[in-house]
Design a protein around this motif. Structure first.
Motif, mmCIF file in Angstrom:
data_model
loop_
_atom_site.group_PDB
_atom_site.id
_atom_site.type_symbol
_atom_site.label_atom_id
_atom_site.label_comp_id
_atom_site.label_asym_id
_atom_site.label_seq_id
_atom_site.Cartn_x
_atom_site.Cartn_y
_atom_site.Cartn_z
ATOM 1 N N GLN A 74 -9.813 -26.134 -53.569
ATOM 2 C CA GLN A 74 -8.419 -26.656 -53.301
ATOM 3 C C GLN A 74 -7.204 -26.923 -54.442
ATOM 4 O O GLN A 74 -6.279 -26.615 -54.401
ATOM 5 C CB GLN A 74 -8.670 -28.113 -52.277
ATOM 6 N N ALA A 75 -8.078 -27.379 -55.309
ATOM 7 C CA ALA A 75 -7.066 -27.741 -56.714
ATOM 8 C C ALA A 75 -6.599 -26.354 -56.928
ATOM 9 O O ALA A 75 -5.467 -26.228 -57.556
ATOM 10 C CB ALA A 75 -7.774 -28.421 -57.833
ATOM 11 N N LEU A 76 -7.342 -25.549 -57.210
ATOM 12 C CA LEU A 76 -6.910 -23.933 -57.597
ATOM 13 C C LEU A 76 -6.028 -23.674 -56.820
ATOM 14 O O LEU A 76 -4.933 -22.831 -57.450
ATOM 15 C CB LEU A 76 -8.277 -23.040 -57.655
ATOM 16 N N GLN A 77 -6.126 -23.553 -55.445
ATOM 17 C CA GLN A 77 -4.803 -22.960 -54.559
ATOM 18 C C GLN A 77 -3.707 -23.564 -54.694
ATOM 19 O O GLN A 77 -2.881 -22.841 -54.744
ATOM 20 C CB GLN A 77 -5.419 -23.307 -53.101
ATOM 21 N N THR A 78 -3.769 -24.992 -54.989
ATOM 22 C CA THR A 78 -2.457 -25.727 -55.157
ATOM 23 C C THR A 78 -1.958 -25.273 -56.601
ATOM 24 O O THR A 78 -0.562 -24.845 -56.528
ATOM 25 C CB THR A 78 -2.592 -27.263 -55.315
ATOM 26 N N MET A 79 -2.691 -25.197 -57.514
ATOM 27 C CA MET A 79 -2.220 -24.689 -58.834
ATOM 28 C C MET A 79 -1.574 -23.269 -58.741
ATOM 29 O O MET A 79 -0.635 -22.965 -59.255
ATOM 30 C CB MET A 79 -3.703 -24.596 -59.901
ATOM 31 N N LEU A 80 -2.249 -22.387 -58.108
ATOM 32 C CA LEU A 80 -2.057 -20.959 -58.056
ATOM 33 C C LEU A 80 -0.390 -20.888 -57.238
ATOM 34 O O LEU A 80 0.411 -20.173 -57.554
ATOM 35 C CB LEU A 80 -2.914 -20.111 -57.250
ATOM 36 N N ARG A 81 -0.497 -21.720 -55.872
ATOM 37 C CA ARG A 81 0.679 -21.903 -55.162
ATOM 38 C C ARG A 81 1.884 -22.294 -56.059
ATOM 39 O O ARG A 81 2.868 -21.539 -56.184
ATOM 40 C CB ARG A 81 0.534 -22.875 -54.230
ATOM 41 N N GLU A 82 1.756 -23.531 -56.906
ATOM 42 C CA GLU A 82 2.930 -23.632 -57.826
ATOM 43 C C GLU A 82 3.244 -22.653 -58.781
ATOM 44 O O GLU A 82 4.344 -22.560 -59.416
ATOM 45 C CB GLU A 82 2.388 -24.903 -58.734
#
Ligand SMILES: [Zn+2]
Length: 218
Positions: free
Chosen positions: A95-103
């Motif tokens: 989940q943290a990775l998804q957020t990071m990549l989206r940013e």
């Protein structure tokens, strides 16, 4: 293109990541390497990691996310694709990775899962012996030395020993841990409608690489 490579210990993740790196020029981000590099740098984060590892503990989600943020940011800025290996391990990390990549304006494009038959893998690994003198590696089932107690390469007797983490019960425990982490991770990525391809990692190397080629071409 950004890839996520998932597979149990002994499935050939390193070999295949290297293949993808060489043939598709994707940067290979292995969590184990990142941890070692950070420890070697003796940064604030590295000192924290060192302490965790010395206590024999698993590196927590928060620390792993902090560790991966910088290299990912750099690669995105250089517009280089990457292969993630060993991260994320938990859905929280995913989940943290998804957020990071989206940013960063990017995402995981494909997930490759190296599937193995646990019993076959245990058989492979738990029959592995190496020479304590010269380092030659044997598999007592598939590639035994000519004489049971003698090393073919250096000719010494009674030097063939098994590594403690190659023992059957240790391998089984590692596989159990892997499934415990990987199964919910794959459920998470299914829910995110990510493209997931399963590859039979027990096939020979050429066949595995051919499957990788077709996955990456699709
Ligand atoms: Zn030897």
């Amino acid at each position: 293109m950004n890839l996520l490579l998932i597979g149990p210990p002994g499935a050939g993740k390193g070999t295949n990541a290297q293949y993808i790196n060489q043939h598709y020029h994707l940067h290979w981000l292995a969590s184990g390497d990142l941890l070692r590099e950070e420890v070697a740098k003796a940064s604030v984060l590295g000192k924290k990691v060192k302490e965790i590892l010395e206590q024999g503990k698993l590196v927590d989600d928060e620390t792993m996310i902090q560790l991966i943020r910088h290299p990912i940011h750099g690669l995105v800025r250089e517009q280089r694709g990457f292969i993630l290996d060993g991260f994320p391990r938990t859905t929280q990390q995913a989940q943290a990775l998804q957020t990071m990549l989206r940013e960063e304006g990017t995402s995981i494009d494909k997930i490759i899962v190296l599937d193995v038959d646990d019993d076959v893998l245990v058989k492979r690994i738990s029959h592995r012996f190496s020479c304590t003198h010269c380092g030659a590696v044997y598999n007592m089932l598939y590639h035994p030395p000519k004489h049971a107690d003698t090393c073919d390469r250096c000719g010494r007797k009674n030097t063939l020993k098994q590594r403690s983490d190659d023992k059957e019960e240790v391998v089984r425990e590692r596989l159990h841990l892997y499934h415990q982490q990987a199964d919910p991770l794959l459920v998470y990525y299914q829910e995110q409608a990510c493209s997931i391809s399963h590859i039979d990692a027990m096939a020979d190397i050429a066949a595995v690489q051919k499957r990788i080629d077709s996955v990456l071409a699709s």
